[in-house]
Design a protein around this motif. Sequence first.
Motif, PDB file in Angstrom:
ATOM      1  N   ASP A 170       0.857  -1.191   0.000  1.00  0.00           N
ATOM      2  CA  ASP A 170       0.000   0.000   0.000  1.00  0.00           C
ATOM      3  C   ASP A 170       0.893   1.240   0.000  1.00  0.00           C
ATOM      4  O   ASP A 170       2.103   1.159   0.221  1.00  0.00           O
ATOM      5  N   GLN A 182      -5.852   2.773   2.659  1.00  0.00           N
ATOM      6  CA  GLN A 182      -6.940   1.818   2.624  1.00  0.00           C
ATOM      7  C   GLN A 182      -6.706   0.617   3.537  1.00  0.00           C
ATOM      8  O   GLN A 182      -7.612   0.161   4.229  1.00  0.00           O
ATOM      9  N   SER A 192      -6.204   2.238   7.478  1.00  0.00           N
ATOM     10  CA  SER A 192      -6.948   3.461   7.826  1.00  0.00           C
ATOM     11  C   SER A 192      -6.097   4.549   8.455  1.00  0.00           C
ATOM     12  O   SER A 192      -6.617   5.448   9.118  1.00  0.00           O
ATOM     13  N   GLY A 208      -7.261  10.165  -4.243  1.00  0.00           N
ATOM     14  CA  GLY A 208      -8.559   9.648  -4.660  1.00  0.00           C
ATOM     15  C   GLY A 208      -9.412  10.664  -5.382  1.00  0.00           C
ATOM     16  O   GLY A 208     -10.552  10.377  -5.774  1.00  0.00           O
ATOM     17  N   ASN A 238     -12.526   8.129  -5.566  1.00  0.00           N
ATOM     18  CA  ASN A 238     -11.648   6.977  -5.737  1.00  0.00           C
ATOM     19  C   ASN A 238     -10.892   6.624  -4.457  1.00  0.00           C
ATOM     20  O   ASN A 238     -10.809   7.420  -3.523  1.00  0.00           O
ATOM     21  N   THR A 239     -10.313   5.427  -4.442  1.00  0.00           N
ATOM     22  CA  THR A 239      -9.581   4.929  -3.282  1.00  0.00           C
ATOM     23  C   THR A 239      -8.161   5.479  -3.271  1.00  0.00           C
ATOM     24  O   THR A 239      -7.436   5.311  -4.255  1.00  0.00           O
ATOM     25  N   LYS A 290      -4.886   3.746  -5.078  1.00  0.00           N
ATOM     26  CA  LYS A 290      -5.295   2.779  -6.096  1.00  0.00           C
ATOM     27  C   LYS A 290      -5.885   3.540  -7.282  1.00  0.00           C
ATOM     28  O   LYS A 290      -7.029   4.013  -7.222  1.00  0.00           O
ATOM     29  N   SER A 344     -13.942   4.276  -4.615  1.00  0.00           N
ATOM     30  CA  SER A 344     -13.890   4.093  -3.169  1.00  0.00           C
ATOM     31  C   SER A 344     -15.193   3.495  -2.668  1.00  0.00           C
ATOM     32  O   SER A 344     -16.281   4.016  -2.959  1.00  0.00           O
ATOM     33  N   TYR A 398     -17.326   6.101  -0.660  1.00  0.00           N
ATOM     34  CA  TYR A 398     -17.887   7.301  -1.280  1.00  0.00           C
ATOM     35  C   TYR A 398     -19.412   7.233  -1.253  1.00  0.00           C
ATOM     36  O   TYR A 398     -20.023   6.258  -1.699  1.00  0.00           O
TER      37      TYR A 398
END
Length: 771
Positions: A543, A592, A595, A647, A695-696, A699, A704, A707
Amino acid sequence: MKKLICTASLTALAAAYPAAAQIAPAPDASASPGGANGSQNDRTSTDPNDIVVTATRRSERLQDVPMSVTAFTQAQLSEKGIVGFEGIARETPGVVLDQRSSNNISVTTRGISTNGYQAGLQATTTVYLDELPLTTIGNSVTLDPNLYDIERVEFLRGPQGTLFGSGSLSGALRILTKAPDLTKFDASALADIGLTPDGGGIRQRYNGMINVPLAGDTLALRVVGFYRHEDGYIDNLGTGVRNANTLKDWGGRASLLWKPSDRFSIRLTGIYENSHPQDASLTTPSLGDRKRYSTIPDLYTSKTQLYSGTIDYQFDGFHLTSTSSYAYQDGLFIVDLTGTFASAAVPIQKAIPFYLYDHGIWKTFVQETRLASDPGGKFDWTVGAYYLHRDSFLEGRETSTPAFLAARGITGLPADATFYQFASDSRTSESAGFGELTYHFTPKLSVTGGLRYGSYSGTVDTFPGFNSAYFTYALFGISGPLAKVPNGASTAKYPTASKASWKASLTYKPSRDLTFYGTVSTGYRTPVYNARAGSVSTVNPNDLVIPAGATSDSLTNYEIGTKGRWLGGKLTANLAAYYIDWRNIQVQANRQSDSVQFATNIKGAVSKGLEVEITINPARGLTFGLNGSLNDAKVTDITAQQAIISGAVNGARLASPHVQGALFGSYNYAIGSGASGFTSFQIEHVGSFPNGFPNTPGKAGVPSPLYAPSDAYTYINLQTGLRIGKFSTTFYVENLGNSRATTYVHPEAFVYSRYAILRPRTFGVRVGYGF
């Protein structure tokens, strides 16, 4: 700069009182709205319908101020039952309140917010209690102060950086308390009992004030006390508590005013508030109506002490105001984070337990000294110096549960199942000099220029703690001893940052009842440094790596407006249009996999809109009004790398509704024998808006799962009552339509219950004396 500010303040203190006996009297400052916060020689009006505000750091009629300002008097707040930020936000054009719980809130003005949480970022709207910026004294815990015995509330929209500092990127909300009255004994009281029959409970609010002259007409004391016990309306299925989001809140305020001459006064104020929401007000709709789930109460408690001293002195031709303020806040931020590992395949009841226990102590000192010219000449000017020092101590731990550890065969952790422990102490300072100058070409045409230059620095000490591979063991079913990996102590110094904001405005007043203005103004926020910069996720090492932080962002606001009165004052209409260019935007995102929160920047966004305030009095005692706004705020400039890490995408909406406003009306009528009646209503509408970017983070192009938009909703309040002398009784209903609309969606995965809803229909009665 710090030495200059302290020297100026001490000089003012030394010079003010000895001169008092030598200079002829001037008009009374304490009698003007705002008490010691106002100027003595002011352009005020004898029209009882006029509201006088100090939005420009001098007293002026609201209709004369060349900016967008909404003001509420204490009588208006009491009649509508407004006791906190929520009611103010609904009736102020272009303003939205995002509320997770009492004491866990943020305010969005003119669309300048990327999500409704903004954790770890400086607020975009500064909230002031008298001269103290409340938004600087806390972090995740933000006090929602009791609004009783208030002189007025002023909401200034648009950047207010010139006069109100770096946090007022999009506006400033000012709560101005009443000064003691030197001339007479006075007292007031208000009791409010409400009932939420649809699954809620009893709401109790009690307030009282007493004003006592102590030494002729030179010394007076004003004391306010309040107590609130408001049963909640949300059931927590995890803790088994019905009406879990109950609020208990109590405190008081004491203010001492000494005024030995018409020119000189000192006002000392102390405030204490102990606010303890029993649980968060966020729900999970899939669990049923008004239901949430956490295995411990989510707490955002605050014990706050505020102390201030203000010196006012009227020199020949200008006025001195010098205020020293100190705040001490002790807050708890306790959250069930188990939702981080819940999914469609893993229900929350079987997810890996994960809890955060944060304890923070924030100590804030603010010194501001300013001089303001008396009105009447070709020039009006204000100059001042500002210093803020904030000490933020935070200690916390992240825990599992002993039962989970035993079931998985994980050992090596303390008895309370703590797997991560940390503590830090950060000290930040801000120094600034500011000024505004207005030149009156003619009695009708004037131009204003303003400038503020500030510098910021800070140091953070990190204390020894420990971490562990708890998530790895829990996710992959590893048993055995879990090693505690020590985190050593360290000290880091923030880079010193300097920034300027400015303002230019042209005002044309063809008559007393009509004002036109055009303004260009700027604002900024200070840099943000990520506490976990460089960290790699222990859940998923692939990540994203937490970046260093976010540099300062800034915006430029272009605004034109008009304020007018017609039909002999029966019709008032204020209109403003704005275009805001927001650059290098600070945004808050979450990695993600685990957190972890972090701050970063994206290139730019634009917010444009229209605001209107209309009030009409078609007949004696009858008033109708409309406050409303249209707003379009969205991302307009972003790099591919910024899109991945945040994102965000081009065209993504910011966290603000397109349409928001309130229609209100009231009728006051005589009944006879000294009695009068009143009936009023408010119909408030807030449009839907997204809770963050689509979006995430980390990524590219992956939508997301978090969202989601809030609901568009309409909220109706009714009141009717009777006044006899100093006594009043008001019967009311709030949320007449019993709407369950979602007003806020939390943007973070670890919160399983993420949806805030309106309080169900509530009936009540308010009994008051003395106002």
